[in-house]
Motif scaffolding. Sequence first.
Motif, PDB file in Angstrom:
ATOM      1  N   THR A  75       0.824  -1.210   0.000  1.00  0.00           N
ATOM      2  CA  THR A  75       0.000   0.000   0.000  1.00  0.00           C
ATOM      3  C   THR A  75       0.859   1.262   0.000  1.00  0.00           C
ATOM      4  OG1 THR A  75      -0.938  -1.247   1.837  1.00  0.00           O
ATOM      5  CG2 THR A  75      -2.205   0.682   1.072  1.00  0.00           C
ATOM      6  N   ASN A  76       1.958   1.216   0.759  1.00  0.00           N
ATOM      7  CA  ASN A  76       2.775   2.436   0.897  1.00  0.00           C
ATOM      8  C   ASN A  76       3.939   2.467  -0.085  1.00  0.00           C
ATOM      9  OD1 ASN A  76       4.190   0.370   1.964  1.00  0.00           O
ATOM     10  ND2 ASN A  76       4.816   1.414   3.845  1.00  0.00           N
ATOM     11  N   SER A  77       3.893   1.590  -1.097  1.00  0.00           N
ATOM     12  CA  SER A  77       5.014   1.523  -2.037  1.00  0.00           C
ATOM     13  C   SER A  77       5.145   2.819  -2.836  1.00  0.00           C
ATOM     14  CB  SER A  77       4.757   0.352  -2.982  1.00  0.00           C
ATOM     15  OG  SER A  77       5.770   0.308  -3.930  1.00  0.00           O
ATOM     16  N   LYS A  78       6.417   3.208  -3.112  1.00  0.00           N
ATOM     17  CA  LYS A  78       6.615   4.440  -3.895  1.00  0.00           C
ATOM     18  C   LYS A  78       6.300   4.184  -5.365  1.00  0.00           C
ATOM     19  CE  LYS A  78      10.300   6.179  -0.981  1.00  0.00           C
ATOM     20  NZ  LYS A  78      11.089   4.974  -0.685  1.00  0.00           N
ATOM     21  N   ASP A  79       6.652   2.985  -5.830  1.00  0.00           N
ATOM     22  CA  ASP A  79       6.382   2.637  -7.224  1.00  0.00           C
ATOM     23  C   ASP A  79       5.162   1.726  -7.244  1.00  0.00           C
ATOM     24  OD1 ASP A  79       6.398   1.864  -9.848  1.00  0.00           O
ATOM     25  OD2 ASP A  79       8.575   1.654  -9.960  1.00  0.00           O
ATOM     26  N   LYS A  80       4.040   2.258  -7.691  1.00  0.00           N
ATOM     27  CA  LYS A  80       2.773   1.531  -7.573  1.00  0.00           C
ATOM     28  C   LYS A  80       2.499   0.621  -8.775  1.00  0.00           C
ATOM     29  CE  LYS A  80       0.700   3.001  -3.706  1.00  0.00           C
ATOM     30  NZ  LYS A  80       1.600   3.979  -3.211  1.00  0.00           N
ATOM     31  N   ARG A  81       3.444   0.561  -9.719  1.00  0.00           N
ATOM     32  CA  ARG A  81       3.190  -0.272 -10.900  1.00  0.00           C
ATOM     33  C   ARG A  81       3.249  -1.758 -10.533  1.00  0.00           C
ATOM     34  NH1 ARG A  81       7.770   1.267 -14.842  1.00  0.00           N
ATOM     35  NH2 ARG A  81       8.910   1.224 -12.875  1.00  0.00           N
ATOM     36  N   SER A  82       2.544  -2.563 -11.298  1.00  0.00           N
ATOM     37  CA  SER A  82       2.601  -4.006 -11.041  1.00  0.00           C
ATOM     38  C   SER A  82       3.916  -4.547 -11.597  1.00  0.00           C
ATOM     39  CB  SER A  82       1.436  -4.703 -11.732  1.00  0.00           C
ATOM     40  OG  SER A  82       1.649  -4.676 -13.130  1.00  0.00           O
ATOM     41  N   LEU A  83       4.285  -5.752 -11.153  1.00  0.00           N
ATOM     42  CA  LEU A  83       5.529  -6.368 -11.626  1.00  0.00           C
ATOM     43  C   LEU A  83       5.466  -6.589 -13.139  1.00  0.00           C
ATOM     44  CD1 LEU A  83       8.281  -7.617 -10.958  1.00  0.00           C
ATOM     45  CD2 LEU A  83       7.122  -9.784 -10.516  1.00  0.00           C
ATOM     46  N   ALA A  84       4.253  -6.935 -13.624  1.00  0.00           N
ATOM     47  CA  ALA A  84       4.108  -7.176 -15.064  1.00  0.00           C
ATOM     48  C   ALA A  84       4.411  -5.900 -15.862  1.00  0.00           C
ATOM     49  CB  ALA A  84       2.700  -7.667 -15.363  1.00  0.00           C
ATOM     50  N   GLU A  85       3.908  -4.754 -15.363  1.00  0.00           N
ATOM     51  CA  GLU A  85       4.161  -3.487 -16.077  1.00  0.00           C
ATOM     52  C   GLU A  85       5.652  -3.164 -16.082  1.00  0.00           C
ATOM     53  OE1 GLU A  85       0.867  -1.570 -13.601  1.00  0.00           O
ATOM     54  OE2 GLU A  85       1.407   0.032 -15.023  1.00  0.00           O
ATOM     55  N   VAL A  86       6.266  -3.334 -14.929  1.00  0.00           N
ATOM     56  CA  VAL A  86       7.691  -2.997 -14.814  1.00  0.00           C
ATOM     57  C   VAL A  86       8.515  -3.912 -15.711  1.00  0.00           C
ATOM     58  CG1 VAL A  86       9.645  -2.918 -13.206  1.00  0.00           C
ATOM     59  CG2 VAL A  86       7.408  -2.122 -12.473  1.00  0.00           C
ATOM     60  N   SER A  87       8.203  -5.213 -15.691  1.00  0.00           N
ATOM     61  CA  SER A  87       8.969  -6.165 -16.515  1.00  0.00           C
ATOM     62  C   SER A  87       8.866  -5.781 -17.985  1.00  0.00           C
ATOM     63  CB  SER A  87       8.436  -7.589 -16.380  1.00  0.00           C
ATOM     64  OG  SER A  87       8.062  -7.875 -15.076  1.00  0.00           O
ATOM     65  N   ALA A  88       7.640  -5.500 -18.418  1.00  0.00           N
ATOM     66  CA  ALA A  88       7.438  -5.181 -19.832  1.00  0.00           C
ATOM     67  C   ALA A  88       8.200  -3.912 -20.211  1.00  0.00           C
ATOM     68  CB  ALA A  88       5.945  -5.005 -20.105  1.00  0.00           C
ATOM     69  N   HIS A  89       8.141  -2.912 -19.318  1.00  0.00           N
ATOM     70  CA  HIS A  89       8.815  -1.637 -19.575  1.00  0.00           C
ATOM     71  C   HIS A  89      10.318  -1.832 -19.667  1.00  0.00           C
ATOM     72  CE1 HIS A  89       9.702   2.711 -18.486  1.00  0.00           C
ATOM     73  NE2 HIS A  89       8.856   2.791 -19.502  1.00  0.00           N
ATOM     74  N   LEU A  90      10.865  -2.622 -18.732  1.00  0.00           N
ATOM     75  CA  LEU A  90      12.313  -2.832 -18.690  1.00  0.00           C
ATOM     76  C   LEU A  90      12.793  -3.633 -19.904  1.00  0.00           C
ATOM     77  CD1 LEU A  90      15.053  -2.750 -17.157  1.00  0.00           C
ATOM     78  CD2 LEU A  90      14.354  -4.867 -16.023  1.00  0.00           C
ATOM     79  N   LEU A  91      12.104  -4.729 -20.184  1.00  0.00           N
ATOM     80  CA  LEU A  91      12.576  -5.588 -21.264  1.00  0.00           C
ATOM     81  C   LEU A  91      12.459  -4.912 -22.635  1.00  0.00           C
ATOM     82  CD1 LEU A  91      12.765  -7.728 -19.042  1.00  0.00           C
ATOM     83  CD2 LEU A  91      11.935  -9.399 -20.709  1.00  0.00           C
ATOM     84  N   ALA A  92      11.472  -4.013 -22.757  1.00  0.00           N
ATOM     85  CA  ALA A  92      11.332  -3.289 -24.030  1.00  0.00           C
ATOM     86  C   ALA A  92      12.589  -2.464 -24.314  1.00  0.00           C
ATOM     87  CB  ALA A  92      10.104  -2.399 -23.982  1.00  0.00           C
ATOM     88  N   LYS A  93      13.221  -1.951 -23.247  1.00  0.00           N
ATOM     89  CA  LYS A  93      14.438  -1.142 -23.449  1.00  0.00           C
ATOM     90  C   LYS A  93      15.564  -1.973 -24.052  1.00  0.00           C
ATOM     91  CE  LYS A  93      13.415   1.524 -19.325  1.00  0.00           C
ATOM     92  NZ  LYS A  93      13.847   1.878 -17.986  1.00  0.00           N
TER      93      LYS A  93
END
Length: 911
Positions: A699-717
């Motif tokens: 709940t108090n996380s600074k980065d509220k994105r899901s792991l799936a969103e982050v993975s997709a964003h990172l791997l696209a780079k």
Amino acid sequence: MHPQFIQAVKQLIPPQRYFDDPLETLAFGTDASFYRLLPKLVLRIESEAEVIALLKLANQYQVALTFRAAGTSLSGQAVTDSVLLVLGENWQQREVRGLGEQIRLQPGVIGAAANSALSKFQRKIGPDPASINSCKIGGIVANNASGMCCGTAHNSFNTLAGMRLVLFDGTVLDTEDSQSVAAFRQSHAPLLAELELLGAQTRANSELSAKIRHKYRLKNTTGFSLNALTEFTDPIDILSHLMVGSEGCLGFISAVTYNTVAEYPQRATGLLVFPSVESCCRAVTLLKQQPVSAVELLDRRSLRSVEHKAGMPSWVQGLSDNACALLIESSAQTNSLLQQQLAQISASLAAFELEQQVAFSSDPAVYSQLWAIRKGTFPAVGAVRQTGTTVIIEDVTFPLEQLAEGVSRLQQLFDKYQYSEAIIFGHALEGNLHFVFTQGFDTPAEVARYDAFMQDVAQLVAVEFGGSLKAEHGTGRNMAPFVELEWGSEAYALMWQIKHLLDPKHILNPDVVLSHNPQLHLENLKPLPATNPLVDKCIECGFCEPVCPSRKLTLTPRQRIVAQREISRLTASAEDAKRLQQLTSAYQYAGTDTCAACGICSSACPVGINTGDLTRQLRAENNQRWQGVAAFIARHFRVAAAISRLGLAVGNLFGAVLPRWHKAMPTANTVKITSLDGESLTPVIHLASCSGRVMGPATNSKDKRSLAEVSAHLLAKAGYQLIMPEGIAQQCCGMPFQSKGQFAAADYKQRELEQWLLKVTNNGEIAIFSDTSPCSLTLRGKLDPRLKIYDSVDFLHDKVLPKLTLTPVAEPVALHITCSASQLGQADKLQRLLSACTNRVVIPEGISCCGFAGDKGFFLPELNASALSALKPQVSPCLQGVSTSRSCEIGLSHHSGIEYQHLMYLLDRCS
Ligand SMILES: Cc1cc2nc3c(=O)[nH]c(=O)nc-3n(C[C@H](O)[C@H](O)[C@H](O)COP(=O)(O)OP(=O)(O)OC[C@H]3O[C@@H](n4cnc5c(N)ncnc54)[C@H](O)[C@@H]3O)c2cc1C
Ligand code: SF4
Ligand code: SF4
């Protein structure tokens, strides 16, 4: 035991550190030796003040005390039928002095941890027992342990710079504190005068002092360290050096300061096989003068014991019957110096005929393989022994000049007593040979065979060759009946004088080192009955204990096996139904429920035992009635996941009033199905774990994105498109079922996943990205080989990192290497990945598995809390932590006070 002693102890030691029930005393009654004694009482001690108070009470009520560090001793010196004082979690202080020239250590520090504190100075402690990853300083000093490189020059006796000790009467002496020394000289003047006199008399006795010098020219841990009397004149020095090798019989070691030794960065190892034991041992004599750091001898039978292991050169199988090998290591500060040394060593052996050899190599892959041969020999004998027998490792020294004769005479004794599997290896430069054989103790005839053999060995080694019966493992109960034979009556009487002086009431580990019982070595032999083929090969060495997440809460892997063996023995013998019932019912929580089934114990086990497998099997037996429910959940997994998601949503809504809800709990997550939408990117199927699909960030996380969103964003780079295909909601690796012993449901999920993956990857054409370490480990080797499954760590390290441009964060970041990542062999890759994001990677010591164990953290939070009790202070400089498993991150965040997220969050932010 005196009731008033018990009463006083109960006031001193809190109940959670006071153990007297049948399971607890059995579990602690074991060390690595083949002796078993059941302590009446076990106390986990956490401070010197407690030791002082207990020593005073023991003196007052005449109660025997035995100290225990890691319990890896082999000669029976860490077991007792009285009171066992086990070093608790404190005793961890270490202070590196100067540029690592000295280190002061408390007795609970594991040897390898002392060396990691020194590694940045290229220094290490002198003693190097093979058990260094698990044994503790208290035991290393009290056994005067040594190993492959240390010889006699670098053992605890010869590298001791100072000691803090507690005498039988509770008096503390700190030899590095002048006030303490001055006070002690006053308070214990008569004792010091006696020690001084014993020293002067011994030095004046030329025959005795020559014998002492002769015996310590070799490695020797038989009896007390009489060289303290010949090498020192100040009674304070005599006292502190007598404590080395005293096996808990003369006092308590509260801290020790070592003069450290150099750890050279350049090293090379080679293996030379000689056609005969004689030529091999002649080479050893020459090597004594050469710049070598270790020379290990392996007889033909040792080589045979490992000849079928992976990576062994095929020629090993064809070696002649009398062949004998030397594993030689040399090390130096610089590579050019190392090369000079290697040339010199090779030249010194040029005249010798060799049957085979592996040339000196500095390639870590080659020398690790060579050392694996040597380290594999003892477990190899342990692993092939008959169930019910024990594996015994003996530890003798021959004068170097007589090494060849010693080896062949030992081999003759093996033949005489029909120990056909016995092998010999050892630290050749010191004449120190270990011989390993298997032995049953279940019939009087077998015990008699062992006794007759040991009597012959004692005559051969101690009388005929003037060697020592225990070079490095300590006298214990095993050699106590032979100390007089080895040392002669005058030296033996001197040892008893020392014992009477420093332990007048004989409360310190009685019968260990010195005993009046000539049969002691044949008493209290440990039964090793069959219990389960998964663990029957266990040699009770204790190497698995430091990595187990439940070690502070309930039992260790070794203790689980010990308990199961006793349960099986009692079941078969019908000897004591009440005790059987007590052990069985206590085991449910202590053994089965609180095992994380993480399997990390297998990584430390020399015979590869995974106690988690045993736990899962016991759970399967217990949980048969739930099979139908498990099968239903497996078939309707999508619904079960949706209910879990709902549970999280509700939990977060009412978190404030739910007792076990905390702010590190995840929010509910939703999964977005994606398909390939661009041709420029390489498609990769995202195998998102069910935990990651259900659980969002805290709940108090600074980065509220899901792991799936982050993975997709990172791997696209890095040029990859992660695809989350339709049908993912029903998928699971099977681990949640497997860990509960629901093997049929686990298998069902794995077959279902296999079919789905074959479909969505077009029969393995597209690679698969598994984002959670425990799932990757569970699936390893279980699915169709056409499927190319990459764990996230491997994929990120091998395929993504090289394509990223990273700007590291300024602050230190904590890394939790999950037990699954460790078992997948990813520790180095993880460190490299994180090092690309920060200059300071913090890896907390002593935390191998977090104990969250999938969902156990929700229902049995004490396991997670106990496993992570040492986390918070170690990560205090960090603002964030990274890991590779969503459920582990819940507990890590909760118990550290910093947020842990998947490593991909940080990589994405930095790139
Ligand atoms: C597979 C295997 C390989 C081994 N290889 C080697 C080897 O290469 N070289 C070697 O020397 N040993 C070896 N050992 C034996 C053993 O591991 C070492 O001797 C080790 O140093 C013992 O340390 P520990 O922490 O386990 O001590 P423990 O076994 O717990 O105790 C050892 C002794 O020290 C006493 N003691 C413990 N703490 C204190 C204290 N604070 N004050 C006073 N007394 C104390 C105990 O009462 C006991 O007598 C091996 C053991 C195994 C199982
Ligand atoms: S399980 Fe393995 S590491 Fe643990 S005590 Fe048994 S043999 Fe040793
Ligand atoms: S599986 Fe994990 S918790 Fe269980 S005994 Fe092994 S290390 Fe300990």
